[in-house]
Design an enzyme around this catalytic site. Structure first.
Site, PDB file in Angstrom:
ATOM      1  N   ARG A 164      -6.022  -8.826   5.782  1.00 29.29           N
ATOM      2  CA  ARG A 164      -7.496  -8.192   5.949  1.00 29.29           C
ATOM      3  C   ARG A 164      -8.657  -8.929   5.507  1.00 29.29           C
ATOM      4  NH1 ARG A 164      -8.764  -2.288   3.156  1.00 29.29           N
ATOM      5  NH2 ARG A 164      -7.566  -1.665   5.084  1.00 29.29           N
ATOM      6  N   ASP A 220     -15.250   8.796   9.382  1.00 26.31           N
ATOM      7  CA  ASP A 220     -15.137   7.743   8.141  1.00 26.31           C
ATOM      8  C   ASP A 220     -16.371   7.505   7.457  1.00 26.31           C
ATOM      9  OD1 ASP A 220     -13.770   5.631   7.193  1.00 26.31           O
ATOM     10  OD2 ASP A 220     -14.383   4.218   8.791  1.00 26.31           O
ATOM     11  N   HIS A 268      -9.544  -1.976  13.148  1.00 28.62           N
ATOM     12  CA  HIS A 268      -8.536  -1.416  12.226  1.00 28.62           C
ATOM     13  C   HIS A 268      -7.295  -0.971  13.059  1.00 28.62           C
ATOM     14  CE1 HIS A 268      -6.801  -0.385   8.558  1.00 28.62           C
ATOM     15  NE2 HIS A 268      -7.258   0.766   7.919  1.00 28.62           N
ATOM     16  N   ARG A 327       0.805   5.576   7.761  1.00 30.99           N
ATOM     17  CA  ARG A 327       0.385   4.042   7.887  1.00 30.99           C
ATOM     18  C   ARG A 327       1.845   3.205   7.525  1.00 30.99           C
ATOM     19  NH1 ARG A 327      -4.557   2.106   6.696  1.00 30.99           N
ATOM     20  NH2 ARG A 327      -3.414   0.281   7.117  1.00 30.99           N
ATOM     21  N   CYS A 367      -9.498   8.291   7.949  1.00 27.30           N
ATOM     22  CA  CYS A 367      -8.495   7.269   7.399  1.00 27.30           C
ATOM     23  C   CYS A 367      -8.522   7.054   5.854  1.00 27.30           C
ATOM     24  CB  CYS A 367      -8.999   5.964   8.015  1.00 27.30           C
ATOM     25  SG  CYS A 367     -10.452   5.250   7.479  1.00 27.30           S
ATOM     26  N   GLN A 416      -4.396   1.536  11.430  1.00 28.93           N
ATOM     27  CA  GLN A 416      -4.885   2.741  11.229  1.00 28.93           C
ATOM     28  C   GLN A 416      -4.625   3.735  12.220  1.00 28.93           C
ATOM     29  OE1 GLN A 416      -6.207   4.292   7.992  1.00 28.93           O
ATOM     30  NE2 GLN A 416      -5.500   5.832   9.288  1.00 28.93           N
TER      31      GLN A 416
HETATM   32  N1   CP Z   1      -7.332   3.388   5.500  1.00 29.66           N
HETATM   33  C1   CP Z   1      -7.295   2.405   4.968  1.00 29.66           C
HETATM   34  O1   CP Z   1      -6.996   1.191   5.370  1.00 29.66           O
HETATM   35  O2   CP Z   1      -7.111   2.166   3.343  1.00 29.66           O
HETATM   36  P1   CP Z   1      -7.252   1.251   2.337  1.00 29.66           P
HETATM   37  O3   CP Z   1      -8.469   0.743   2.529  1.00 29.66           O
HETATM   38  O4   CP Z   1      -6.969   1.830   0.982  1.00 29.66           O
HETATM   39  O5   CP Z   1      -6.261   0.252   2.775  1.00 29.66           O
HETATM   40  N1  NVA Z   2     -14.720   1.798   7.874  1.00 28.54           N
HETATM   41  C1  NVA Z   2     -14.157   1.401   6.893  1.00 28.54           C
HETATM   42  C2  NVA Z   2     -12.819   1.658   6.703  1.00 28.54           C
HETATM   43  C3  NVA Z   2     -11.920   1.648   5.390  1.00 28.54           C
HETATM   44  C4  NVA Z   2     -10.417   1.739   5.394  1.00 28.54           C
HETATM   45  C5  NVA Z   2     -14.367   0.285   6.161  1.00 28.54           C
HETATM   46  O1  NVA Z   2     -14.530  -0.940   6.928  1.00 28.54           O
HETATM   47  O2  NVA Z   2     -14.837   0.225   4.943  1.00 28.54           O
END
Ligand code: CP
Ligand code: NVA
Length: 308
Positions: free
Chosen positions: A107, A225, A134, A294, A266, A137
């Site tokens: 990530r 989101d 992402h 997930r 998400c 997700q």
């Molecule tokens: N939805 C998601 O990716 O959550 P986290 O940021 O908690 O991993």
């Molecule tokens: N759009 C959000 C998703 C988190 C899972 C971010 O990137 O912070």
């Protein structure tokens, strides 16, 4: 060996295979304690590195649990604690990690970090979120939709809010799984035009509708989101809130969708900003099924990556 970098970079037949395998593996575990091993142990003797340059709850825990259920071992690494965060190149990091582990999930912020990691790693690399996409997700979200409503092909998905990384992966999925997507949000926060064009080139309808009530008419699924993502400047918070407030998903907005429409987010959510608690905790919401899925979707993604 396969990298799982993005949904539009993965063959539609492989994506379908991953969703189907996730469903099969999920059903095979029904009623078992979370820590119980799966019947088959495809990741036995496999070591998986989970690298986080941004915070995470779901991604971190679901990958970790998933690897263990399949018989593998994990190490969770924070980018800032690695030499990666102190000047070592991504290419060298990728080459080194490939000597120790069988799979890398990362990530990160810049998509270029992910692609460079994949270019130089000799083991599969999985995208656990970048500023731009992402994909894990959305694989969980497809699994969730289909569990509740059957095939997603031909359905209408509406994204209300910021055209962000999660929205981009929904656009990629629209093209690959064959569903229509309507974006509703302010023009300054539109999804990337390149991703809209790509989805349209695959024959699905992608619409941009500024009126949220009109946008959700006939929707099978309404998704939103956070209004401020991890990569967004906190200084932009107030401006974003002001622009996005008309796109909050509340009961009035949901009433314009089909009665059987589902609601997804998400998570993590800022309750009563992008969506009201009434909707998030209401009968159309499947937000915690998404979170659970997930785990199942990523287990199937890891098996596909390793061909095990
Ligand atoms: N939805 C998601 O990716 O959550 P986290 O940021 O908690 O991993
Ligand atoms: N759009 C959000 C998703 C988190 C899972 C971010 O990137 O912070």
């Amino acid at each position: 060996m396969n990298h799982f970098l993005d949904i539009h970079l993965t063959d539609p037949a492989d994506l379908r295979g991953i969703i189907d395998q996730a469903a099969t593996m999920k059903n095979a575990r029904l009623g078992r304690p979370r820590g119980a091993p799966d019947d088959t142990q495809p990741l036995k003797d496999h070591m998986v590195a989970l690298i986080f340059e941004k915070p995470s709850t779901r991604t971190r825990v679901s990958f970790d649990v998933g690897v263990r259920q399949m018989g593998g071992q994990t190490m969770v690494l924070s980018g800032s604690d690695m030499q990666l965060g102190h000047g070592e190149t991504i290419a060298d990091t990728a080459r080194v990690l490939s000597r120790y582990v069988d799979l890398i999930m990362i990530r990160t912020f810049d998509e270029a970090v992910l692609t460079e990691m994949a270019e130089f790693a000799t083991v599969p690399v999985i995208n656990g979120l970048t500023d731009r996409t992402h994909p894990c997700q959305i694989m969980a979200d497809i699994l969730t939709f289909e569990e509740h409503r059957g095939p997603i092909a031909g359905k209408k998905v509406v994204w209300s809010g910021d055209g962000n990384n999660v929205c981009s992966s929904f656009l990629h999925a629209a093209g690959q799984f064959g569903f229509d997507l309507t974006f509703t949000g302010p023009p300054t926060l539109d999804p990337e035009p390149e991703f809209i064009d790509l989805a349209r080139s695959k024959g699905v309808n992608v619409a941009v509708e500024r009126d949220p009530a009109k946008a959700v008419e006939g929707a099978d699924l309404v998704v939103t989101d956070t209004w401020v993502s991890m990569h967004d400047a906190q200084s932009a918070r107030e401006r974003r809130h002001n622009q996005l407030r008309p796109y909050r998903v509340d009961a009035a907005l949901m009433s314009h969708a089909k009665p059987e429409a589902l609601f997804m987010h998400c998570l993590p959510a800022h309750r009563d900003d992008e969506a009201t608690s009434e909707v998030m905790d209401g009968p159309q919401s499947v937000i915690f099924d998404e979170a659970e899925n997930r785990l199942h979707a990523q287990k199937a993604i890891m098996r596909w990556c390793l061909a095990v």
